[in-house]
Design a protein around this motif. Structure first.
Motif, PDB file in Angstrom:
ATOM      1  N   PRO A   1       0.852  -1.187   0.000  1.00  0.00           N
ATOM      2  CA  PRO A   1       0.000   0.000   0.000  1.00  0.00           C
ATOM      3  C   PRO A   1       0.889   1.238   0.000  1.00  0.00           C
ATOM      4  CG  PRO A   1       0.046  -1.011   2.185  1.00  0.00           C
ATOM      5  CD  PRO A   1       0.765  -1.950   1.257  1.00  0.00           C
ATOM      6  N   GLY A   2       0.545   2.232  -0.813  1.00  0.00           N
ATOM      7  CA  GLY A   2       1.339   3.453  -0.810  1.00  0.00           C
ATOM      8  C   GLY A   2       1.426   4.017   0.599  1.00  0.00           C
ATOM      9  N   THR A   3       2.577   4.533   0.976  1.00  0.00           N
ATOM     10  CA  THR A   3       2.781   4.961   2.357  1.00  0.00           C
ATOM     11  C   THR A   3       2.128   6.323   2.623  1.00  0.00           C
ATOM     12  OG1 THR A   3       4.886   6.090   1.935  1.00  0.00           O
ATOM     13  CG2 THR A   3       4.970   3.722   2.401  1.00  0.00           C
TER      14      THR A   3
ATOM     15  N   GLY B   1       7.657   5.895  -2.532  1.00  0.00           N
ATOM     16  CA  GLY B   1       6.480   5.037  -2.390  1.00  0.00           C
ATOM     17  C   GLY B   1       5.331   5.679  -1.647  1.00  0.00           C
ATOM     18  N   GLY B   2       5.402   7.000  -1.416  1.00  0.00           N
ATOM     19  CA  GLY B   2       4.377   7.684  -0.644  1.00  0.00           C
ATOM     20  C   GLY B   2       3.233   8.201  -1.491  1.00  0.00           C
ATOM     21  N   VAL B   3       2.025   8.120  -0.922  1.00  0.00           N
ATOM     22  CA  VAL B   3       0.829   8.619  -1.607  1.00  0.00           C
ATOM     23  C   VAL B   3       0.122   9.700  -0.801  1.00  0.00           C
ATOM     24  CG1 VAL B   3       0.437   6.487  -2.896  1.00  0.00           C
ATOM     25  CG2 VAL B   3      -0.610   6.772  -0.626  1.00  0.00           C
ATOM     26  N   ALA B   4       0.587   9.971   0.420  1.00  0.00           N
ATOM     27  CA  ALA B   4      -0.059  10.994   1.240  1.00  0.00           C
ATOM     28  C   ALA B   4       0.890  11.457   2.331  1.00  0.00           C
ATOM     29  CB  ALA B   4      -1.348  10.450   1.861  1.00  0.00           C
ATOM     30  N   PHE B   5       0.661  12.699   2.791  1.00  0.00           N
ATOM     31  CA  PHE B   5       1.443  13.242   3.899  1.00  0.00           C
ATOM     32  C   PHE B   5       0.545  14.109   4.751  1.00  0.00           C
ATOM     33  CE2 PHE B   5       1.826  16.334   0.441  1.00  0.00           C
ATOM     34  CZ  PHE B   5       1.579  17.547   1.075  1.00  0.00           C
ATOM     35  N   PHE B   6       0.945  14.266   6.029  1.00  0.00           N
ATOM     36  CA  PHE B   6       0.304  15.207   6.945  1.00  0.00           C
ATOM     37  C   PHE B   6       1.340  16.258   7.301  1.00  0.00           C
ATOM     38  CE2 PHE B   6      -2.247  11.330   8.646  1.00  0.00           C
ATOM     39  CZ  PHE B   6      -3.025  11.324   7.504  1.00  0.00           C
ATOM     40  N   ASP B   7       1.084  17.484   6.873  1.00  0.00           N
ATOM     41  CA  ASP B   7       2.064  18.555   7.008  1.00  0.00           C
ATOM     42  C   ASP B   7       1.881  19.294   8.330  1.00  0.00           C
ATOM     43  OD1 ASP B   7       4.208  20.058   5.637  1.00  0.00           O
ATOM     44  OD2 ASP B   7       2.826  21.735   5.849  1.00  0.00           O
TER      45      ASP B   7
ATOM     46  N   GLY C   1      -6.908   3.076  -4.745  1.00  0.00           N
ATOM     47  CA  GLY C   1      -5.929   2.303  -5.518  1.00  0.00           C
ATOM     48  C   GLY C   1      -4.544   2.899  -5.381  1.00  0.00           C
ATOM     49  N   ASP C   2      -3.998   2.787  -4.185  1.00  0.00           N
ATOM     50  CA  ASP C   2      -2.695   3.365  -3.833  1.00  0.00           C
ATOM     51  C   ASP C   2      -1.677   2.247  -3.671  1.00  0.00           C
ATOM     52  OD1 ASP C   2      -3.936   5.866  -3.629  1.00  0.00           O
ATOM     53  OD2 ASP C   2      -4.159   5.740  -1.448  1.00  0.00           O
ATOM     54  N   PHE C   3      -0.629   2.263  -4.493  1.00  0.00           N
ATOM     55  CA  PHE C   3       0.345   1.174  -4.460  1.00  0.00           C
ATOM     56  C   PHE C   3       1.770   1.701  -4.592  1.00  0.00           C
ATOM     57  CE2 PHE C   3      -3.365  -0.278  -7.077  1.00  0.00           C
ATOM     58  CZ  PHE C   3      -3.998  -1.017  -6.082  1.00  0.00           C
ATOM     59  N   ALA C   4       2.679   1.006  -3.943  1.00  0.00           N
ATOM     60  CA  ALA C   4       4.107   1.213  -4.155  1.00  0.00           C
ATOM     61  C   ALA C   4       4.684  -0.111  -4.633  1.00  0.00           C
ATOM     62  CB  ALA C   4       4.790   1.657  -2.877  1.00  0.00           C
ATOM     63  N   LEU C   5       5.183  -0.144  -5.863  1.00  0.00           N
ATOM     64  CA  LEU C   5       5.793  -1.353  -6.409  1.00  0.00           C
ATOM     65  C   LEU C   5       7.259  -1.368  -6.009  1.00  0.00           C
ATOM     66  CD1 LEU C   5       3.131  -1.206  -7.989  1.00  0.00           C
ATOM     67  CD2 LEU C   5       4.375  -2.057 -10.005  1.00  0.00           C
TER      68      LEU C   5
END
Length: 450
Positions: A56-58, A87-93, A385-389
């Motif tokens: 899952p994307g981080t 591999g990240g798909v989101a962040f909390f700033d 659909g969040d992925f890190a290959l």
């Protein structure tokens, strides 16, 4: 006739909550809609992930992208690009070190406007809690902050004042009613201030002098006190970047008696030791400081026992010129958001046999569950659909030129990693592939589902 999906990722090993399994995964309208040994339908896009693990994307719960206001340090554009490359798909700033800090709705909206324009990946924002903005907490909650951040000691930024005891007590009672968590940077203000002042007065400014000015007791004492406030007020508490095993133990004990408290830690407290910092110099200065080898060993034991809830980067860059000078006096912060997943694969999975499913939980699932972000954090039907290959056994040496940060600086430059991100997919769209950003900014604002 079978449905035509938007994306099918075939032949990969999916790192699902129940463990890794070889399967296909399909995405339609940005959501995972099917997981099967073999999906017979076709798709607008098909990715052959043979030989890759599909994580899952981080989600990075703790970054300082400093935008707006200190864009000479980092920007949402460069920071989110770097996150995707890891591999990240989101962040909390965080509500600092942008300027003005995120202490009211007006400044929240200014930051949101930048992210809507520039963020490659999805984003959430922390609000700040200081003595000066107790009357702004409700309006920040209405804006959709994922929680509030406070400092028990000097934050490093004059406009973001430390939380005194009155502010902690009143603020936590308010946040308990709002249903939002408080994350606290736990270091005792008086001890760190006075030890630092004495060291400066005696011209003691080396790395060891810095460690002596922020001994482990400064964190341990303050974690204990913040837990007491949380227990009294019913506020959900998260200890930021916990650095000592003793403090983790206090969190575990409190949780066992029903206190709603958890802790994040950061890769550098698990990877580096005080002797590494001596060798590297100011590029590895952070607060709380990196501890000794004995503590690091105990921290790994705590992680293996499930006592650390999630791993973040605490990506805290600055203009490199602010790192020039005597160790005690320079800016403290480490750039690391691009390397969290490879570092965990290297040091947790390959070196210490941490299961891949646990790494996915530490870097993605748990943080989204803690902050009640719907549809993020795991490979399951109904989720984004969040992925890190990842090529799990691929070894590489981190080179400065491969970093997407505004300033290509990190203590990990030159280090060897095992586990390389080859492609990052956000809600079915590839944003990073083979070392390049391949999408325009498509990030969306994440709000907690309260």
């Amino acid at each position: 006739m079978s449905k035509r999906y938007d994306l099918i990722v075939r032949n990969g090993i999916l790192v699902c909550p129940e463990g890794p399994k070889k399967a296909d995964v399909a995405v339609y309208d940005e959501k995972i809609v099917e997981i099967a040994d073999e999906i017979s339908s076709d798709a607008k896009e098909t990715i052959d992930a043979a030989g890759n693990y599909v994580f899952p994307g981080t989600t990075d719960g703790h970054v300082h992208f400093n935008d707006p206001g200190r864009t000479e340090w980092e920007t949402i554009a460069t920071g989110s690009n770097a996150l995707a490359a890891g591999g990240g798909v989101a962040f909390f700033d965080m509500p600092l070190n942008c300027s003005p800090c995120t202490l009211d709705a007006k400044n929240f909206m200014a930051k949101l406007a930048v992210a809507q324009k520039d963020s490659l990946v999805d984003y959430g924002f922390w609000g700040g809690l200081t003595p000066k903005n107790l009357d702004k907490l409700e309006e920040l909650a209405e804006c959709g902050v994922i929680g509030f951040k406070a400092f028990s000691c000097f934050s490093g930024i004059d406009e973001f004042e430390r939380m005194d005891d009155y502010t902690a007590y009143v603020g936590m009672k308010m946040l308990a009613k709002l249903g939002l968590p408080l994350m606290v940077h736990c270091e005792n203000a008086e001890i760190t201030r006075d030890l630092t002042s004495i060291a400066l007065a005696n011209n003691k400014t080396t790395v060891r002098d810095y460690f002596a000015a922020r001994p482990p007791i400064t964190e341990i004492e303050n974690v204990s006190r913040m837990i007491s406030f949380a227990e009294e007020t019913g506020c959900k508490l998260i200890i930021a970047h916990i650095s000592t095993a003793k403090a983790v133990e206090l969190v575990t004990q409190a949780r066992s008696r029903g206190v709603d408290v958890s802790c994040e830690s950061i890769g550098h407290y698990l990877i580096l030791t005080d002797t590494d910092v001596e060798r590297m110099g100011t590029v590895a200065k952070c607060s709380p400081p990196i501890r000794d080898h004995e503590n690091q060993t105990k921290m790994w034991a705590k992680l293996l026992n499930g006592e650390i809830t999630f791993i973040s980067s605490d990506h805290s860059p600055c203009d490199p010129r602010l790192k020039d000078g005597e160790f005690l006096k320079v800016w403290g912060g480490i750039s690391a958001c691009q390397t969290t997943l490879p570092a965990m694969l290297t040091h947790a999975h390959h070196a210490r046999k941490v299961p891949l499913g646990d790494i996915a939980k530490l870097t993605s699932q748990n943080v989204n569950e803690i902050f009640k972000i719907p549809g993020k954090g795991k490979i399951a039907v109904g989720y984004d659909g969040d992925f890190a290959l990842v090529e799990l056994n691929k070894e590489f040496t981190l080179q400065a030129e491969t970093l997407f940060y505004k300033h290509k600086v990190s203590p990990y430059v030159g280090d060897s990693f095992r586990g390389a991100v080859t492609q990052t997919i956000l809600r079915g769209t590839t944003v990073f592939k083979d070392g390049k950003i391949v999408s325009k900014p498509i990030g969306r604002h994440l709000r907690p589902n309260l």
